[in-house]
Design an enzyme around this catalytic site. Structure first.
Site, PDB file in Angstrom:
ATOM      1  N   ASP A 129       0.837  -1.204   0.000  1.00 40.12           N
ATOM      2  CA  ASP A 129       0.000   0.000   0.000  1.00 40.12           C
ATOM      3  C   ASP A 129       0.869   1.251   0.000  1.00 40.12           C
ATOM      4  O   ASP A 129       0.617   2.206  -0.744  1.00 40.12           O
ATOM      5  CB  ASP A 129      -0.894   0.034   1.252  1.00 40.12           C
ATOM      6  CG  ASP A 129      -1.957  -1.036   1.253  1.00 40.12           C
ATOM      7  OD1 ASP A 129      -2.609  -1.236   0.211  1.00 40.12           O
ATOM      8  OD2 ASP A 129      -2.145  -1.691   2.299  1.00 40.12           O
ATOM      9  N   GLU A 149      -3.228  -9.536   2.038  1.00 36.39           N
ATOM     10  CA  GLU A 149      -4.447  -9.425   2.839  1.00 36.39           C
ATOM     11  C   GLU A 149      -5.422 -10.577   2.642  1.00 36.39           C
ATOM     12  O   GLU A 149      -6.111 -10.984   3.582  1.00 36.39           O
ATOM     13  CB  GLU A 149      -5.148  -8.094   2.517  1.00 36.39           C
ATOM     14  CG  GLU A 149      -4.485  -6.866   3.117  1.00 36.39           C
ATOM     15  CD  GLU A 149      -3.348  -6.321   2.284  1.00 36.39           C
ATOM     16  OE1 GLU A 149      -2.852  -5.231   2.596  1.00 36.39           O
ATOM     17  OE2 GLU A 149      -2.944  -6.994   1.302  1.00 36.39           O
ATOM     18  N   ASP A 157      -7.480  -2.725   1.855  1.00 41.09           N
ATOM     19  CA  ASP A 157      -8.318  -1.518   1.840  1.00 41.09           C
ATOM     20  C   ASP A 157      -7.542  -0.209   1.998  1.00 41.09           C
ATOM     21  O   ASP A 157      -8.134   0.839   2.229  1.00 41.09           O
ATOM     22  CB  ASP A 157      -9.405  -1.610   2.918  1.00 41.09           C
ATOM     23  CG  ASP A 157      -8.854  -1.802   4.323  1.00 41.09           C
ATOM     24  OD1 ASP A 157      -7.632  -1.734   4.516  1.00 41.09           O
ATOM     25  OD2 ASP A 157      -9.669  -2.032   5.245  1.00 41.09           O
TER      26      ASP A 157
END
Length: 276
Positions: A129, A149, A157
């Site tokens: 991320d 994840e 997310d």
């Protein structure tokens, strides 16, 4: 300079405008703590507003870049979501917490100064991320990556599913996200996730520093403009992007930096630019 617990800011060369932002939990392989999500945007804002900073190198202390979100932190955050007997309020609270964590990662893009990721060792989950929000990415050949994840029974997310497809292509991003498989620094280079995979960490440190110094020597107005226009154009049509850069340059083009470049070329010297 403000003190942090999960990160550290360093100016390795006092004569350079390149600053280093370290993920600083080496004993935990730089797993992302609750504090990280407050400290990162604060640190980036501080660097962004510091006129002595031109470029930021983002890396991890110790053997690894980032092993993902700290599972203890994840458990703590999850427990905070729960509002007894009210699923709606629990969901609303959960959404707010996720949005705050997303904003912490997006702060890398919002920083006007270029942020260069330098990855060694593991770059897992939340680490992906982070680097996908950076402007340029480099790694060592022995680095390894995973959009992990899915193996933790959650949907990523914090930005990987949104940013990764634009970097490595939709099909590659889908495969990496659904399998959660580990891939090497060399494969990261082949996929386009990183611009170069260096043979060793020492080579990477030296190479990334040279690249950062080269960017720092350029017109700061041109550098921040390039980042801003590239990011804005990513979500625009071609005509919208062209219109955006026309508007940007109508305000920024006729600057002292442009005059300095012209004068430096006539005088056969390197240009010298004012700070932002």
């Amino acid at each position: 300079m403000e003190k942090y617990t999960a990160i550290e800011i360093a100016q390795e060369n006092p004569k350079s405008s390149v600053f280093t932002l370290y993920l600083n939990r080496p004993r935990r392989s730089n797993a992302l703590s609750v504090e990280f999500f407050t400290e990162l945007p604060n640190a980036l804002s501080s660097l962004d507003h510091n006129p002595n900073v031109s470029v930021i190198i983002l890396c991890g202390k110790g053997k690894h870049f980032c092993s993902g979100i700290d599972l203890k932190a994840l458990a703590s955050i999850s427990s905070d979501f729960q509002t007894p007997s009210d699923r709606g309020r629990s969901g609303e609270k959960s959404r707010r917490a996720i949005k705050l964590m997303q904003e912490a990662i997006t702060a890398i893009e919002k920083c006007r100064k270029p942020v260069i990721a330098a990855v060694q060792g593991a770059c897992i989950g939340g680490g992906v991320d982070i680097i996908t929000a950076c402007d340029i990415r480099y790694c060592t050949e022995e680095a390894f990556f995973s959009v992990k994840e899915v193996d933790l029974a959650i949907t990523a997310d914090l930005g990987s599913l949104q940013r990764l497809p634009a970097i490595v292509g939709y099909g590659n991003a889908m495969e990496l996200a659904l399998t959660g498989r580990t891939f090497s620094g060399s494969e990261a280079k082949a996929l386009g996730l990183v611009s170069k995979a260096f043979g060793s960490k020492a080579d990477m440190d030296e190479g990334v520093r040279a690249i950062a110094d080269g960017i720092a020597a350029k017109s700061p107005l041109a550098v921040i403009g390039t980042k801003a226009v590239m990011l804005a154009s990513r979500d625009m049509s071609l005509s919208q992007g062209l219109d955006y850069v026309a508007t940007w340059n109508s305000a920024m083009l006729l600057s002292g930096d442009l005059k300095e470049v012209a004068a430096a070329r006539l005088q056969n010297r390197k240009p010298s630019f004012s700070k932002l």
